[in-house]
Design an enzyme around this catalytic site. Sequence first.
Site, PDB file in Angstrom:
ATOM      1  CG  ASP A  92      11.771 -31.675  20.442  1.00 20.84           C
ATOM      2  OD1 ASP A  92      11.342 -32.805  20.778  1.00 20.84           O
ATOM      3  OD2 ASP A  92      12.229 -31.445  19.305  1.00 20.84           O
ATOM      4  CB  ALA A 141      17.727 -33.652  23.829  1.00 22.53           C
ATOM      5  CD  GLU A 164      13.371 -32.863  16.512  1.00 26.96           C
ATOM      6  OE1 GLU A 164      14.603 -32.993  16.465  1.00 26.96           O
ATOM      7  OE2 GLU A 164      12.618 -33.728  16.976  1.00 26.96           O
TER       8      GLU A 164
END
Length: 224
Positions: A85, A87, A107
């Site tokens: 993922d 950020a 998440e």
Amino acid sequence: MTQDDLKKAVAQAAFKRIEPHLHEDSVIGVGTGSTANVFIEYLAEAKHLVTSTVASSEETARRLKEHGIPVYDLNSVDEVTVYIDGADEANEYLQLIKGGGAALTREKIIAAVAKEFICIADESKFVTVLGNFPLPVEVIPMARSHVGRQIVKLGGDPVYREGVLTDNGNVIIDIYNMSITDPRKLENDLNQIVGVVTNGLFAQRPADILLLGKADGVVEITSS
Ligand code: 5RP
């Protein structure tokens, strides 16, 4: 190099890292946002090898399914092998601010379950002190004013993100003007406020690996 080039470079580097897992019937956690979307494109090129994914948002699930990639409910898998993922900010300890795309709660749940969390970001996201990017907090709608008042007591400026409902049916308050010198404590303090679902600080469970896209290549930073 443009920011898009850097996103491509880190997404490709992440794909290379997880590629060996694809032959092992692994469950790949897939994040949300423009960097994660580029990763999905790499995953789609190898979709015949991808047997299971879990998605951190409805939008990510939709994109994966559009490519014919199987998406499972987190409750129906035994484990998440690796989670990829983006950020909004990252520090040297791989603590993050996430939730710019309002997907922070799902998440954080996938990050909690994942055996390994690989964060992918361009170098503009790397900071010395977290907090320049407004910190998102997911809030039960009826608690919005209460939570806002408590955030002021903690020293932040709460701003309601108008017109946004999360995938869980909640609202987002973004906290401005907070220099986050103790991310673990603030993450905890915010989560103690009644009505907060969770906040976008990933400090208790930081990333394990940060792949940072720089003009001269992708740098790998690991938690020490
Ligand atoms: C979504 C997120 C994203 O990871 C974060 O906003 C970064 O997005 P992008 O890759 O588009 O910069 O936390 O809730």
